[in-house]
Design an enzyme around this catalytic site. Structure first.
Site, short mmCIF file in Angstrom:
data_model
loop_
_atom_site.label_atom_id
_atom_site.label_comp_id
_atom_site.label_asym_id
_atom_site.label_seq_id
_atom_site.Cartn_x
_atom_site.Cartn_y
_atom_site.Cartn_z
N HIS A 189 0.70 -1.30 -0.16
CA HIS A 189 0.02 -0.04 0.32
C HIS A 189 0.88 1.49 0.34
CE1 HIS A 189 -3.68 2.29 0.76
NE2 HIS A 189 -2.33 2.92 1.64
N CYS A 484 4.42 -6.99 -18.89
CA CYS A 484 3.51 -6.30 -18.47
C CYS A 484 3.13 -6.19 -17.00
CB CYS A 484 1.93 -6.99 -19.23
SG CYS A 484 1.66 -8.70 -18.06
#
Ligand code: PEP
Ligand code: MG
Length: 554
Positions: A189, A484
């Protein structure tokens, strides 16, 4: 450069900051002995509680006024919680019997938490915020510093064990100009918030507690270093040079090309139509990863083909005539879908996720492919399957795509595919390397673990070797092999990937300009040399440093 101490961690957001350290304050401990309040002093005690709650509420409102979007809403909601009538009434009632304010706050909050948890749903989710308010009010009552993120008086570097979402909501990037945590990983986070705010950030720093509040720190988010005792003039020169880099990023307009004119295919990672629209307004040349499972995280039942097609059309339609790579549902592990993942698994990251679901529930895949076909309006949309591990899976998937006029590809997330990439490429038209999972499975380290950031680092030479093998197989067979995963979004690593022969880089839209600026500074030859240097290293830090030296010409 003179430096008294140098600590190292995993740099997750590049940038240089030089400022004094501030520490998040710990949660307050209740005193062991809290005598009852005599009757005549109870009114004053109640007034003390009311003043403390009002102070906390107004500080949170003030922080909300500096924040925007979700962060502002979170802070505003917390501010009003501190003045909640029901909570105040219950505390006042308890205090009438002589319970001191800090104990009344603690006990009533515990009762509310139990009640909220019984109700469940959104109410239960508010308990973390309620506990946060409790701690702030108790700290205020006991004359302790406010827990969590303090409000700095000058631009500062925030140090913490780890940061909770409530801590990071409303961080003011003009006052918190660097973030360093002892725990956390590249996808934690803390890292995500710092990336959004553009604050240099380092996670997983051993011995961080050896640094004290007030010490001047030089933080280098690219190198992952924190230094003390650095000469102020030298540090300020580095900060100035970094500001020029940031300005170049702010003003970069693309397209992505190397210094020798070699074009690089830079694509966007998206999760819905709105994200695709933002990507089409950016310098992205297409979409390299559409994470379809994220569209259905709250769906109880499998969405109808028509409904799926409508969602996919929004994304495919954002780049008419350009490359759009749709990934079939990567349900499971950290992204379970109610209609696809039924069984409790001991180890879901290695369980029935991604393409593996098709074995037991084939219609989920065939319905999705039908929907992608419908949304493609006759165009051969690129479609890839996640978590492929065997040639047979690739072959079956490719057949089903071709039967619908779609262009089949697979993700390289399982090391088994990287080591035999050429065999797999016989059956599919392209590959896309998911470095997040490829790193997790190569290093046997949970990508969500806050304690394993050094292992979940795509600079690990073994991971680089697997990427290089896959890219080489692509070059040999003439089939595109892109990246990716998060690795594509790290500017120096992006250069290394290009040097290995990777044909496209796909990343969050916000990461594109920084990668574009870095690519423009180096030639293909430099990228190839940087790749060789990184591959020759023995550890992740060594690989990153060796590549950086080649790329900056130092
Ligand atoms: C990856 O594993 O690198 C990837 C791109 O897939 P996800 O992060 O969605 O698992
Ligand atoms: Mg993955």
């Amino acid at each position: 450069m003179t430096s008294a101490v140098e600590l190292r961690g995993t740099g997750v957001v590049p940038g240089i900051a030089y400022a004094p350290a501030i520490w998040t304050a710990p949660r307050p401990q209740l005193p062991e002995h809290s005598p009852n309040i005599p009757e005549e002093a109870r009114e004053a005690e109640l007034a003390k509680f009311q003043a403390a709650a009002a102070a906390v509420s107004s500080r949170l409102s003030q922080r909300a006024s500096h924040a925007t979007g979700v962060a502002a809403n979170v802070l505003e909601a917390n501010a009003s919680m501190a003045s909640d009538k029901g909570w105040h009434k219950a505390i006042a009632k308890k205090m009438k019997t002589g319970v001191p304010a800090h104990l009344a706050v603690a006990r009533v909050t515990d009762e509310f938490v139990v009640m909220f948890e019984k109700v469940g749903g959104l109410m239960a989710e508010r308990t973390t915020d309620l506990k946060d308010i409790r701690d702030r009010v108790i700290a205020e009552l006991l004359g302790k510093p406010e827990p969590g993120v303090p409000t700095p008086e000058v631009p500062s570097i925030l140090l913490a064990d780890d940061l909770a979402p409530a801590d990071t909501a409303g961080l003011d990037p003009s006052m918190v100009i660097g973030l360093v945590t002892e725990l956390g990983g590249p996808t934690s986070h803390t890292a995500i918030i710092s990336r959004q705010l553009g604050i240099p950030c380092i996670v997983a720093v051993d011995n961080l507690h050896s640094l004290e509040a007030g010490e001047m720190l030089l933080v280098n988010g690219e190198a992952g270093t924190i230094q003390t005792g650095v000469d102020a003039t030298e540090a300020e020169a580095l900060v100035k040079a970094d500001e020029e880099r940031r300005e170049a990023i702010r003003t970069w307009r693309g397209p992505a090309v190397l210094a020798d004119g070699t074009p690089v295919d830079v694509l966007a990672n998206v999760q819905d139509g709105a994200g695709a629209a933002r990507a089409s307004a950016s310098q992205a040349q297409g979409i390299g990863l559409f994470r379809t499972e994220l569209c259905f995280l709250s769906s109880e039942n499998e969405p109808e083909v028509k409904e799926q097609a409508r969602i996919y059309r929004d994304v495919i339609g954002a780049f008419p005539g350009k490359k759009v790579v749709v990934r079939t549902l990567d349900a499971g592990s950290d992204k379970p879908l109610k209609f696809a993942n039924f069984d409790e698994e001991e180890n879901p990251a290695m369980g029935v996720r991604g393409i593996r679901i098709a074995a037991g529930q084939p219609s989920i895949l065939t319905n999705q492919l039908d929907a992608i076909k419908a949304a493609s309006d006759g165009k051969a949309t690129w479609v890839m399957a996640p978590m492929i591990a065997t040639v047979q899976e690739a072959q079956d998937f490719a057949e089903q795509c071709r039967a619908r006029g779609l262009k089949p590809g697979i993700m390289v997330e399982v090391p088994a595919v990287a080591v035999q990439a050429e065999k797999f490429l016989q059956y599919v038209e392209f590959m896309s390397i998911g470095t997040n999972d490829l790193t997790q499975y190569t290093m046997a380290a949970d990508r969500m673990s806050p304690k394993l950031a050094n292992l979940t680092n795509p600079w690990q030479p073994a991971v680089l070797e697997l990427i290089a093998m896959t890219a080489a197989a692509g070059q040999k067979t003439g089939k595109p092999v892109g990246v990716c995963g998060e690795a594509a979004a790290a500017p120096y690593l992006a250069c290394v990937l290009v040097g290995m022969g990777v044909t496209s880089l796909s990343m969050a839209v916000a990461a594109i300009p920084a990668v574009g600026v870095q690519l423009a500074k180096v030639t293909l030859d430099q990228c190839q040399q940087a790749a060789q240097a990184a591959l020759a290293a023995e550890d992740a830090a060594g690989a990153a440093e060796a590549a950086r030296k080649v790329l900056v010409g130092a």
